[in-house]
Motif scaffolding. Structure first.
Motif, PDB file in Angstrom:
ATOM      1  N   GLU A 421       0.886  -5.661 -11.673  1.00  0.00           N
ATOM      2  CA  GLU A 421       2.332  -5.887 -11.634  1.00  0.00           C
ATOM      3  C   GLU A 421       3.139  -4.669 -11.226  1.00  0.00           C
ATOM      4  N   ASP A 422       2.652  -3.469 -11.505  1.00  0.00           N
ATOM      5  CA  ASP A 422       3.366  -2.263 -11.102  1.00  0.00           C
ATOM      6  C   ASP A 422       2.863  -1.705  -9.772  1.00  0.00           C
ATOM      7  N   GLY A 423       1.856  -2.335  -9.216  1.00  0.00           N
ATOM      8  CA  GLY A 423       1.314  -1.901  -7.928  1.00  0.00           C
ATOM      9  C   GLY A 423       0.484  -0.634  -7.994  1.00  0.00           C
ATOM     10  N   ASP A 424       0.055  -0.243  -9.185  1.00  0.00           N
ATOM     11  CA  ASP A 424      -0.681   1.019  -9.318  1.00  0.00           C
ATOM     12  C   ASP A 424      -2.016   0.989  -8.576  1.00  0.00           C
ATOM     13  N   TYR A 425      -2.720  -0.119  -8.697  1.00  0.00           N
ATOM     14  CA  TYR A 425      -4.028  -0.234  -8.041  1.00  0.00           C
ATOM     15  C   TYR A 425      -3.865  -0.193  -6.523  1.00  0.00           C
ATOM     16  N   ILE A 426      -2.911  -0.933  -6.011  1.00  0.00           N
ATOM     17  CA  ILE A 426      -2.696  -0.961  -4.563  1.00  0.00           C
ATOM     18  C   ILE A 426      -2.300   0.423  -4.062  1.00  0.00           C
ATOM     19  N   ARG A 427      -1.392   1.083  -4.768  1.00  0.00           N
ATOM     20  CA  ARG A 427      -0.957   2.409  -4.326  1.00  0.00           C
ATOM     21  C   ARG A 427      -2.100   3.422  -4.354  1.00  0.00           C
ATOM     22  N   ARG A 428      -3.012   3.277  -5.305  1.00  0.00           N
ATOM     23  CA  ARG A 428      -4.126   4.225  -5.372  1.00  0.00           C
ATOM     24  C   ARG A 428      -5.000   4.135  -4.131  1.00  0.00           C
ATOM     25  N   TRP A 429      -5.295   2.914  -3.692  1.00  0.00           N
ATOM     26  CA  TRP A 429      -6.229   2.743  -2.594  1.00  0.00           C
ATOM     27  C   TRP A 429      -5.553   2.619  -1.233  1.00  0.00           C
ATOM     28  N   GLU A 432      -0.727   4.968   1.918  1.00  0.00           N
ATOM     29  CA  GLU A 432       0.289   4.862   2.959  1.00  0.00           C
ATOM     30  C   GLU A 432       1.411   3.911   2.566  1.00  0.00           C
ATOM     31  N   LEU A 433       1.167   3.073   1.566  1.00  0.00           N
ATOM     32  CA  LEU A 433       2.187   2.125   1.101  1.00  0.00           C
ATOM     33  C   LEU A 433       2.820   2.561  -0.214  1.00  0.00           C
ATOM     34  N   ALA A 434       2.565   3.783  -0.635  1.00  0.00           N
ATOM     35  CA  ALA A 434       3.008   4.227  -1.961  1.00  0.00           C
ATOM     36  C   ALA A 434       4.519   4.177  -2.133  1.00  0.00           C
ATOM     37  N   SER A 435       5.266   4.373  -1.064  1.00  0.00           N
ATOM     38  CA  SER A 435       6.727   4.409  -1.184  1.00  0.00           C
ATOM     39  C   SER A 435       7.378   3.036  -1.100  1.00  0.00           C
ATOM     40  N   CYS A 436       6.602   2.001  -0.870  1.00  0.00           N
ATOM     41  CA  CYS A 436       7.175   0.650  -0.759  1.00  0.00           C
ATOM     42  C   CYS A 436       7.697   0.169  -2.111  1.00  0.00           C
ATOM     43  N   GLU A 437       8.684  -0.693  -2.064  1.00  0.00           N
ATOM     44  CA  GLU A 437       9.157  -1.338  -3.284  1.00  0.00           C
ATOM     45  C   GLU A 437       8.013  -2.171  -3.858  1.00  0.00           C
ATOM     46  N   THR A 438       7.921  -2.179  -5.183  1.00  0.00           N
ATOM     47  CA  THR A 438       6.797  -2.872  -5.818  1.00  0.00           C
ATOM     48  C   THR A 438       6.752  -4.348  -5.442  1.00  0.00           C
ATOM     49  N   ALA A 439       7.900  -5.006  -5.415  1.00  0.00           N
ATOM     50  CA  ALA A 439       7.936  -6.432  -5.072  1.00  0.00           C
ATOM     51  C   ALA A 439       7.379  -6.669  -3.671  1.00  0.00           C
ATOM     52  N   ASP A 440       7.727  -5.798  -2.723  1.00  0.00           N
ATOM     53  CA  ASP A 440       7.221  -5.933  -1.361  1.00  0.00           C
ATOM     54  C   ASP A 440       5.725  -5.642  -1.307  1.00  0.00           C
ATOM     55  N   LEU A 441       5.305  -4.661  -2.101  1.00  0.00           N
ATOM     56  CA  LEU A 441       3.899  -4.271  -2.132  1.00  0.00           C
ATOM     57  C   LEU A 441       3.028  -5.421  -2.633  1.00  0.00           C
ATOM     58  N   LEU A 442       3.498  -6.099  -3.653  1.00  0.00           N
ATOM     59  CA  LEU A 442       2.721  -7.188  -4.241  1.00  0.00           C
ATOM     60  C   LEU A 442       2.714  -8.429  -3.352  1.00  0.00           C
ATOM     61  N   SER A 443       3.840  -8.721  -2.740  1.00  0.00           N
ATOM     62  CA  SER A 443       3.934  -9.914  -1.893  1.00  0.00           C
ATOM     63  C   SER A 443       3.306  -9.701  -0.523  1.00  0.00           C
ATOM     64  N   GLY A 444       3.256  -8.449  -0.103  1.00  0.00           N
ATOM     65  CA  GLY A 444       2.756  -8.147   1.238  1.00  0.00           C
ATOM     66  C   GLY A 444       3.802  -8.289   2.320  1.00  0.00           C
ATOM     67  N   ARG A 445       5.015  -8.646   1.952  1.00  0.00           N
ATOM     68  CA  ARG A 445       6.103  -8.789   2.929  1.00  0.00           C
ATOM     69  C   ARG A 445       6.792  -7.429   3.079  1.00  0.00           C
ATOM     70  N   ILE A 446       6.171  -6.572   3.878  1.00  0.00           N
ATOM     71  CA  ILE A 446       6.604  -5.187   4.009  1.00  0.00           C
ATOM     72  C   ILE A 446       7.335  -5.014   5.331  1.00  0.00           C
ATOM     73  N   ALA A 447       8.495  -4.384   5.280  1.00  0.00           N
ATOM     74  CA  ALA A 447       9.293  -4.172   6.483  1.00  0.00           C
ATOM     75  C   ALA A 447       8.537  -3.273   7.463  1.00  0.00           C
ATOM     76  N   PRO A 448       8.754  -3.468   8.764  1.00  0.00           N
ATOM     77  CA  PRO A 448       8.029  -2.682   9.774  1.00  0.00           C
ATOM     78  C   PRO A 448       8.144  -1.173   9.563  1.00  0.00           C
ATOM     79  N   LEU A 449       9.339  -0.691   9.188  1.00  0.00           N
ATOM     80  CA  LEU A 449       9.526   0.746   9.021  1.00  0.00           C
ATOM     81  C   LEU A 449       8.775   1.291   7.814  1.00  0.00           C
ATOM     82  N   GLU A 450       8.426   0.424   6.885  1.00  0.00           N
ATOM     83  CA  GLU A 450       7.712   0.852   5.689  1.00  0.00           C
ATOM     84  C   GLU A 450       6.195   0.779   5.841  1.00  0.00           C
ATOM     85  N   ARG A 451       5.722   0.206   6.925  1.00  0.00           N
ATOM     86  CA  ARG A 451       4.290  -0.046   7.056  1.00  0.00           C
ATOM     87  C   ARG A 451       3.473   1.225   7.288  1.00  0.00           C
TER      88      ARG A 451
END
Length: 480
Positions: A421-429, A432-451
């Motif tokens: 829920e906090d995106g800790d696992y995703i951010r660890r591995w 490059e996505l560490a700065s993304c908003e958690t909601a975007d990180l979990l959903s995978g709907r990441i803006a092009p500039l954040e990719r």
């Protein structure tokens, strides 16, 4: 009479709680250990550098343990059917002892080897060690093996389970003159090769630690710590909620009776502290039952190693698009939880079990790729790669195996939101996505500039889910 024997280690790389070795030590103290490094360990289509590293490191420690008790562990390289009978003859031993395996290939080899040795006048001792309950002992009232985990688990829990057995205190090694003769004519290794020397370099960092001593330390640390929180912590890949003993159980650097006894002791002490702790320990014991369910399934149904248990799944029209499969293998699907899990596998040779289910569902239900492709890829990378457990897990995820539920589909975004829920696992591995908003990180709907180079989604989950359900309804639904 103290006649000499050989004890062949396979999936039991330890001295303590080794039933076959303990039984042999009761009949003679003249016992020499043996490990056979078969070429398939590093050359086969499913050879994994991480497993070779774990194996060689564990064998090196086991050699020291054999020397400590006064004997020796020989390492033979090559085909056991070709070389073991010759070694037995050269050493002049009275018998060969080993623990049974559930896999069809090793079972056939063992039967063939036994016939050869008996013709040579050499005795053979075979014991069950890798399971708490031998596979023939747990059957339904009809006499048939169980095909549903829930029924098996209830019967399995009711079975008596032996206590751990001690390691032999003192053994004597081989006749040195005979050993020298054998060394001149057989591929007996004077030293263990490194993985790199066998063409399987491994530089990852696995949470599974090789060797008998490390396995015991990991077990003790888990029982004293995370076990009482195992449920629900086991479901969260970003937390240290599991034992990481899967490779130790796969290679037998820890005995199943040792593990079970530790859980029973924990139940008698920490289980009395709270209902939550009691439930957590019970759930871990149920996971041990899952392990044995898959082992007995492969023992009774060896055809599982070749394909689906359910008949109609054998004709399922998988799409099998190589470019999509490659993206899954290389952590380029555009679904952060999937790619984080695959990155963990590639870098450590291990993956959290919740994530194994997520990525397996994604490969089979979103990419509509044959589960056997994923099964083989896992075996090429997992440090704890076990044919029975790996096959069972993949068939569970693909819905093609021994499972009364007809269809199971995981939504990657929903799984991420629930278990990371906090995106800790995703951010660890995926740093490059560490700065993304958690909601975007979990959903995978990441803006092009954040990719920051991270790929867009390979497929649309909702569309693929609908397509898979249509294929399922046409080709599978209705099978009992």
């Amino acid at each position: 009479m103290n006649v000499p024997w050989l004890f062949w280690h396979r999936r039991d790389l330890r001295l303590a709680d080794n039933l076959g070795l303990a039984q042999l030590a009761e009949r003679t103290t003249a016992v020499t250990g043996l490990v056979v490094l078969e070429p398939g360990v590093w050359e086969g289509p499913e050879a994994a550098p991480s497993r070779l590293w774990f194996l060689l490191t564990s064998v090196a420690e086991l050699q020291q343990a054999w020397r400590h008790i006064g004997s020796q562990l020989l390492v033979l390289q090559g085909d056991p059917l070709q070389h073991v009978p010759r070694l037995v003859a050269r050493l002049g031993v009275a018998g060969l002892a080993f623990n049974e395996d559930v896999e069809p290939g090793p079972r056939q080899r063992d039967d063939q080897l036994q016939r050869v040795l008996l013709r040579q006048g050499v005795a053979v001792q075979r014991s069950w060690d890798q399971l708490l309950v031998p596979p023939e002992r747990v059957k339904a009232g009809s006499g048939e093996p169980y095909k549903v985990y829930g029924h098996y688990r209830r019967a399995w829990f009711n079975q008596a389970k032996a206590r751990p057995v001690a390691a032999p205190r003192r053994l004597t090694g081989p006749d040195h003159v005979r050993l020298a003769t054998a060394a001149r004519t057989l591929p007996l290794l004077q030293r263990l090769p490194t993985p790199a020397e066998l063409g399987c370099s491994w530089r990852g960092r696995s949470p599974c630690r090789p060797g008998e001593q490390a396995a015991r330390q990991q077990l003790d640390a888990f029982v004293d710590g995370a076990l009482s929180r195992y449920e629900p912590e086991r479901n969260y890949p970003g937390r240290k909620g599991t034992s990481c003993l899967s490779a130790a159980l796969r290679f037998g650097t820890v005995g199943p009776r040792t593990v079970w006894h530790a859980s029973q002791e924990a139940m008698a002490t920490r289980g009395q502290e709270s209902v939550e702790a009691q439930q957590a320990i019970t759930v871990w014991q149920q996971e041990l039952a899952w392990r044995e369910f898959y082992q007995q399934a492969l023992f009774h149904f060896p055809a599982l190693a070749e394909g689906a248990f359910r008949t109609r799944w054998r004709r399922f029209p998988w799409h099998n698009q190589p470019e999509r499969f490659a993206a899954w293998c290389e952590a380029r699907t555009g679904y952060p939880i999937v790619d984080a899990a695959m990155t963990q596998l590639l870098r450590t040779g291990w993956m959290h079990n919740r994530c194994r289910m997520i990525v397996a569902s994604f490969l089979t239900k979103d990419l509509i790729c044959d589960w056997r492709w994923g099964e083989a890829f896992f075996m090429q990378h997992l440090v704890d790669g076990d044919p029975a457990a790996n096959n069972g897990g993949w068939q569970w995820s693909a819905s093609s195996g021994m499972d009364p539920r007809p269809l199971r589909i995981f939504n990657p975004a929903a799984q991420a939101a629930r278990f990371d829920e906090d995106g800790d696992y995703i951010r660890r591995w995926l740093p490059e996505l560490a700065s993304c908003e958690t909601a975007d990180l979990l959903s995978g709907r990441i803006a092009p500039l954040e990719r920051r180079g991270y790929p867009e989604r390979l497929v649309d989950h909702r569309q693929q889910q609908a397509l898979f359900r249509q294929l399922y309804a046409t080709h599978v639904r209705g099978e009992a």
